[in-house]
Motif scaffolding. Structure first.
Motif, short mmCIF file in Angstrom:
data_model
loop_
_atom_site.label_atom_id
_atom_site.label_comp_id
_atom_site.label_asym_id
_atom_site.label_seq_id
_atom_site.Cartn_x
_atom_site.Cartn_y
_atom_site.Cartn_z
N GLU A 44 23.05 46.27 -63.60
CA GLU A 44 22.10 47.47 -62.58
C GLU A 44 21.00 46.97 -61.42
O GLU A 44 19.55 46.55 -63.19
N SER A 45 20.73 47.84 -60.72
CA SER A 45 19.69 46.24 -60.31
C SER A 45 17.99 48.22 -60.78
O SER A 45 17.04 47.18 -61.13
N VAL A 46 18.31 48.76 -61.28
CA VAL A 46 17.11 50.39 -62.00
C VAL A 46 17.50 49.78 -63.27
O VAL A 46 18.86 50.94 -63.51
N PRO A 47 17.11 49.65 -64.68
CA PRO A 47 17.47 49.70 -65.63
C PRO A 47 17.84 51.15 -66.35
O PRO A 47 16.62 52.22 -65.82
N ASP A 68 18.52 51.75 -69.61
CA ASP A 68 17.56 51.69 -71.26
C ASP A 68 15.98 52.93 -70.78
O ASP A 68 15.59 51.82 -70.13
N PRO A 69 15.73 53.33 -71.84
CA PRO A 69 14.24 53.76 -71.77
C PRO A 69 13.22 52.93 -71.95
O PRO A 69 12.41 52.64 -71.34
N LEU A 70 14.23 52.06 -72.70
CA LEU A 70 12.51 50.01 -73.56
C LEU A 70 12.70 49.63 -71.73
O LEU A 70 11.59 49.80 -71.15
N LEU A 71 13.64 49.74 -70.87
CA LEU A 71 13.62 48.86 -70.32
C LEU A 71 13.10 49.60 -68.63
O LEU A 71 12.26 48.86 -67.72
N TYR A 72 13.40 50.63 -69.09
CA TYR A 72 12.86 51.96 -67.83
C TYR A 72 11.27 51.51 -67.95
O TYR A 72 10.86 51.81 -66.61
N ARG A 73 11.53 51.68 -69.13
CA ARG A 73 9.22 52.05 -68.98
C ARG A 73 8.84 51.05 -68.47
O ARG A 73 7.35 51.19 -67.60
N LEU A 74 9.30 49.81 -68.48
CA LEU A 74 8.68 48.61 -67.77
C LEU A 74 9.17 48.19 -66.80
O LEU A 74 7.60 47.80 -65.93
N TYR A 75 10.25 48.38 -66.12
CA TYR A 75 10.48 48.66 -64.51
C TYR A 75 9.62 49.69 -64.17
O TYR A 75 9.16 49.01 -62.84
N SER A 102 13.60 50.74 -54.75
CA SER A 102 14.36 50.61 -55.94
C SER A 102 13.92 49.46 -56.06
O SER A 102 13.33 48.93 -57.54
N VAL A 103 14.02 48.54 -55.40
CA VAL A 103 13.91 46.80 -55.66
C VAL A 103 12.78 46.92 -54.49
O VAL A 103 13.52 46.72 -53.45
N PRO A 104 11.85 46.39 -55.73
CA PRO A 104 10.82 45.48 -53.83
C PRO A 104 10.51 44.39 -53.47
O PRO A 104 11.43 43.58 -53.84
N GLN A 105 10.33 43.94 -51.81
CA GLN A 105 10.80 43.25 -51.68
C GLN A 105 9.55 41.71 -51.33
O GLN A 105 9.75 40.94 -50.84
N ASP A 106 8.41 43.14 -51.21
CA ASP A 106 6.78 41.59 -51.48
C ASP A 106 7.30 41.06 -52.73
O ASP A 106 7.81 41.30 -54.46
#
Lengths: 146, 146, 146, 146, 146, 146, 146, 146, 146, 146
Positions: free
Chosen positions: D77-80, D82-89, C78-82
């Motif tokens: 949170e390492s994975v967001p 919020d939908p707007l931020l999640y889409r960027l992720y 879920s968090v990339p290491q590269d």
């Protein structure tokens, strides 16, 4: 034959035959989501249903038996990464508290069963863009007081 | 006033007034799931809607303004522990691959939007026990190829 | 043939032929990021596109068909290491709240679609050191009120 | 005064004044994403910039000093969610390997800096729906061999 | 040949030849940490360097080419369990805030690059027990303001 | 007074006095990284050292005593998010296996102590950009065989 | 031969020969916990020790060499699930703060080394049920001040 | 009064009185690790013991009662970060499989109880550096077959 | 033969013979939950029991020996996803604090052993739907004070 | 008043009154586990039951109302650390697959409900040490086929 091998065999035959879940569901005489869920090792078929599916796909051997065997269900990642599945997850999480309150307002303390449960996927035409409509339909189970 | 404080103020007033989300939804002229979602800080109301809600609940001050402010949405636990919410999560995870395949069969490659999206909760009578029926209704979004 | 096997076959042929994604993109008539994403099993090609790619790489068998099949997308960690990928992740996380506010100021409540979406990578000359410029371009989707 | 208190003070003043990040950015003479990032405790301003911002917002006390103090950056949170931020992720994770390959094809082994870095958010009109265009622009850093 | 296979082939040859990283580093004309890092798939060699290494180890085939290919770097466990590696992790985490403050005092806002970076391991004699001295040496990168 | 309160009191006094860790280190007669680490609750001072530090900062009460009390060390996030700290983490993780092999080649089986340990941060001038040089210096500890 | 393969080969031979760790420890002339730990790839033997062990088990080939090679130690699950191991973990975690305080009271600031360390397992007769007595015995390492 | 407040009150009084756990243990007539564990909310005292401890520390009110109340035990981080505690964790994890095998060789299938359990910390003089010796002593519990 | 291979061999033979755990339990002369648990590698049989089971299933080779070997127990996911197992987990977690208090009220400070433990599964007829009744039966273990 | 505050108020009154869950259960006319679970915010009482409980404890104000309000259930740690709770968790996880198979053998495909569910804790005398007997009793729910 475990359920992973069964799923692989069914998907392979389905692709070779070029059949959809809707076509297979008609052969089995059940609904498409349920038939697909059995093939993904998430539900068990009765003997006749398993036979009808395997006949349609030309599958023999252990597949019909495995389709009738209770699987150990699991789905790997607790949060799905595939965008289609993530949107379902997100919708459930964002609207979860609202849905919970409305169930309690309409029924009292209890839950929607995920066991005595059925589910449908429909395409609804819309001039602004057709819509995916998914119906979750589960029996209300009130908490027992003892 | 942040969204947590807004939610607390609304729930407190709602309890004191003894009003349901369905009654509040009627006052606002929108659907119950959506009205509740705004009050849980998961959506934004227009000015008129916020005013109607606050009038019904006797709320003033920063509440109407905060109802119109874009929230930063989050839901804490990635897997919900409350049984009602967990059953929704479980249903989505168990039937996820089946739903995904059926959407692709009916629409091609793409997803159901969770943004251009609406949701309803209904009670359906059934002699074997009434049923909770939840409808997820989102626009199909095809992947762009570029 | 699953998507992992397809990706391996394509990368192997690409290396043997010594072709870049830019060259392959020209053959397919689409943009390089998108062509690469299909080959990594993250998007689906149309029949002509898949054929053009496979012709350029001398690939046959199940590859063209798999390129047209909707994949189940996932990315492992879920968090990339590269380091290259981590810097992208870090930039999104550090500037996320700022970007979110600016989108809301310019468009109102909604999101940037990651489905009706395109992306480009460019090299921009700069006397202090050339720069990587990555463009994220997605349709604005307003939240539906219902 | 820590950075969280600084952010709260700035957002509060910004809301009371009804100013946008674009307006504040003009006062400071820098770009909106960067100005917002300083206010969210993710970057440091020079003395003049901090003064200009605080003058525009009517802020005094420790705010200008804290704006110039190196923050300890974090985003929870390492994975967001919020939908707007999640889409960027999601976009970064799905297209990550493709972007990585293209950077290596254009520049060789190295990364895009997230330090010598700038970022812009634009609204681009489009008859099918206006688009959010986000530009990530970082210096290429080649790996040192020693 | 992927980087894992390359690493296995190199370590195997290194063991059979009974050579140390220091000896191999001399053959390649670079420093030992860097040479080892290339062999562990964490950096890329130039053509001459890869050839010199493979000549020293009697390796042919895809190894030299893979040594020149940009790897996707990863390290599995986010917190290392091997005691030697854990102690490095622990030292960085315990002294992290102190190091951060000292870098900011000496350089202003910015970071030590891990890309324009070199590293050395030395044995320093000490009557109370010889010491491991590890030097981290990276270019200071100031944050860009834009 | 716990160590968090002690740290807050020291940082507050340090800011008000406008003193650097280097200046405080001179007052205490020890090195800057170590002095800062004590103030961050990661090491313990002797009575004289604590007194010298508190005199320089004008601190009284429980601070000198708490500086001499063994802290329970922790650092929250197992992977740091602040970019300066992340780069240190990344460098350790990417070069970890290489460093491990070199320590074993030079010393045999054992580790670098993080307890009988010292650390320095230096600025080294370089025409291409000054460099951060961090030295980790720990006693080699061989594994006991019993 | 990696350490996993070495462990498998040793356990297989040990089972076939029906030998206990205590018997093997006698052959090697070292203690049982340590001998077992080497065989599990957690410590390294000297040449004579490896030879004695392999002679006792009738093992040849790469096993003696691998027993002398520094392993990369890891233990998979950060919290063990096997009940015997979990009880050890639980005891350490529940009594951890008490043990820490007592070490500091008896020795000052520092730790018990896990490197200059030995460990024994004994059976102690007791009329209420025999007892497992495990001894952890490590050198005290005081923190260096610098 | 909950157990956290009880612990804080006891540690505060202990510091003010300048008493060690060893001294308090003597007052209570029990061992130091156990007395400390009660004060950290990890075990319960009998009435006399609680009274003796509170008398020694000059504590009244709810403290004696809370010392007799069964606590809900927890330790926060599943992997400890404090170096002294981490070394204990590491030793247990590295030598876990070896200890497990030896317990099974000496006792058969079962575990060492962490409930019918005692623990001691000793300082053992050694010319090469004094040693911390920790004894774990638990009743062997055989698995029941039914 | 490891325990996973043993389990696979037993389940395969059980399916081919069409025998239930209840039937196998009768052959072994022990209870069904315990017999199944041994076959899943979670407990060890005595020699006679292992022989009786293998005779009933027509199994030879290493199976009887492996059934007598102490396994390293583990269960993969810390939270089970299979709905039947999840409901057990949920019931334990929701009623955990209530059960804990009642055990302490009835027995004092201590726990229910999971080692000196037995478990039964029964079907109880009920006109509103038959019920699953699961009995957990473990020896009370009081905490030792020392 | 939220459920945490309600729980605190009830536990406080229960301690002051020196009443057990068994005594309170008698006042309410329901079973002890269920009564305790309501007080821990895990179930809802009917109006009469809430009144009876509050009368017994001398509680007024919002407590009776909150006892009737559907709570959002959660239990923090997904794996419990308290030894009594962990043993329950461990027993469920170790015997889970065995229990699952036996339920399927006795009932077919389905689950034990955790909603139409009751639970009892008993003390059973035994000359070798009294035993804790916990009964889980839930309605069998067969999976619906649709």
């Amino acid at each position: 034959m475990n359920h992973e091998e069964m799923t692989a065999a069914i998907l392979d035959a389905k692709n070779r035959k070029g059949m959809t879940w809707e076509q297979l569901a008609e052969k089995v005489g059940m609904s498409p989501v349920w038939v697909a869920s059995c093939c993904y090792g998430m539900n068990t078929m009765l003997e006749d249903q398993a036979k009808a599916l395997c006949d349609a796909l030309g599958l023999k051997g252990d597949v019909p038996q495995t389709l009738q065997t209770c699987p150990s269900k699991s789905w790997g990642e607790s949060v799905p990464q595939d965008p289609l599945l993530y949107r379902l997850y997100e919708a459930i999480m964002i609207y979860g508290p609202s849905v919970k309150d409305l169930v309690h307002e309409k029924f009292g303390d209890g839950i929607m069963s995920a066991i005595d449960y059925k589910m449908h996927v429909d395409r609804v035409e819309d001039p602004k863009g057709d819509r995916v409509v998914i119906t979750l339909d589960g029996k209300f189970l009130p908490y027992r007081r003892w």
